[in-house]
Design an enzyme around this catalytic site. Sequence first.
Site, mmCIF file in Angstrom:
data_model
loop_
_atom_site.group_PDB
_atom_site.id
_atom_site.type_symbol
_atom_site.label_atom_id
_atom_site.label_comp_id
_atom_site.label_asym_id
_atom_site.label_seq_id
_atom_site.Cartn_x
_atom_site.Cartn_y
_atom_site.Cartn_z
ATOM 1 C CD GLU A 152 -14.965 2.896 13.424
ATOM 2 O OE1 GLU A 152 -15.125 2.132 14.257
ATOM 3 O OE2 GLU A 152 -14.406 4.244 13.833
ATOM 4 C CD GLN A 212 -2.599 -1.250 2.635
ATOM 5 O OE1 GLN A 212 -2.712 -0.376 3.544
ATOM 6 N NE2 GLN A 212 -3.266 -2.441 2.581
ATOM 7 C CG HIS A 250 -3.043 -0.790 7.753
ATOM 8 N ND1 HIS A 250 -3.614 -1.442 8.962
ATOM 9 C CD2 HIS A 250 -3.725 -1.358 6.635
ATOM 10 C CE1 HIS A 250 -4.546 -2.050 8.427
ATOM 11 N NE2 HIS A 250 -4.544 -2.322 7.233
ATOM 12 C CE1 TYR A 255 -9.551 -7.699 5.852
ATOM 13 C CE2 TYR A 255 -7.887 -7.554 7.072
ATOM 14 C CZ TYR A 255 -8.745 -6.761 6.444
ATOM 15 O OH TYR A 255 -8.908 -5.744 6.206
#
Length: 380
Positions: free
Chosen positions: A251, A90, A157, A272
């Site tokens: 959220e 990422q 992340h 997961y």
Amino acid sequence: MRLRSLALALCLLGSTPLALAADTKVVNTQTGKLQVKTIAQGLKNPWGLAFLPDGRMLVTERPGTMRIVSADGKLGAPLNGVPDVVARGQGGLLDVVLAPDFATSNKIYFSYSEPADKSKGEKGNSTAVSVATLKGNALENVTRVFSQKPKVDSSAHFGSRLVWAPDGTLFITLGDRYSEKDKAQTLDNHQGKVVRINADGTVPADNPFVKTPGALPEIWSYGHRNVQGAAIHPQTQKLWTGEHGPQGGDELNIDEAGKNYGWPVITYGENYGGGKIGEGTHKAGMEQPTYKWVPSIATVGFIFYTGDKFPQWQNNILLTSLREQTFVRLQLDGDKVVKEERLLKKEVGERLRHVVQGPDGLVYLISDESNGKIYQLSPL
């Protein structure tokens, strides 16, 4: 005659009307018909987009390049001067925003996964933010104004959305780096935090933990998993953030100074493959989300729409998702979401990374694909 007919057919195949038709779709929505037009393609996993005053677009590509895209969709050459990034998982080159005084300073701010400085004995990588002057097709005077501490050997992340507060301070959203999720609950690190800095990288004197022993003074809020969306509410001027949850538990939060948003102690998600995370969904002293998605749609960028082209979308949240490949419209009543509409999964069917309101009042989306595209949404 046959040659003339063939020439005419080839001419028609290359004509603008037919090309436009191939790149444009009409979508029925709850508020009327929507035209979705592909205005650029060939980008490599674009992550951030910022409009320049002349209508061109500054776009980051996760592998480590930044380029200017013309208003008609022509891709410019990669800019010179972009620092090295860790383009893994990422990580890579991430968000970009113009400085509030860009008209006079030509400064931009951008976030990226920063490699360790081995000369200082560092290991791993972390989210960093730099400021630079955009001059022609190059970045000059690149200066780092923030670096997440500590560095971690992880490819996940990074958070990384950048948002200017009304007072000129800069909010930076950060992830927990996946392997370090428990550190989201402690204040001696930047994992799983939203931080707030001045434009020059110094710490605002009114940050909530400036006088807390052992706390890093940049911290604004904590207990986050991976905040990849953030925007300022146009009426309340409060920061809202979008939390990318695990298997469930995305959220939206009204992100206030000094508050604990619960991760990983409380969450509506699960591991997961299944399995409980933390202690449940509620705990005293930890905030509840303003809105949540279970199962996860993989929320990323969002805005509050304030333009005049979509009057029925005024002050709605427009949000993109990766996993569900949808463009989401959330209608608000005060601070409460009262209606959700999901669009474009069938018509576009791509991972949508971010949404930006253009200076023309239209809405622009970028897709997180190896052949990434920029889409323009306009009313019909």
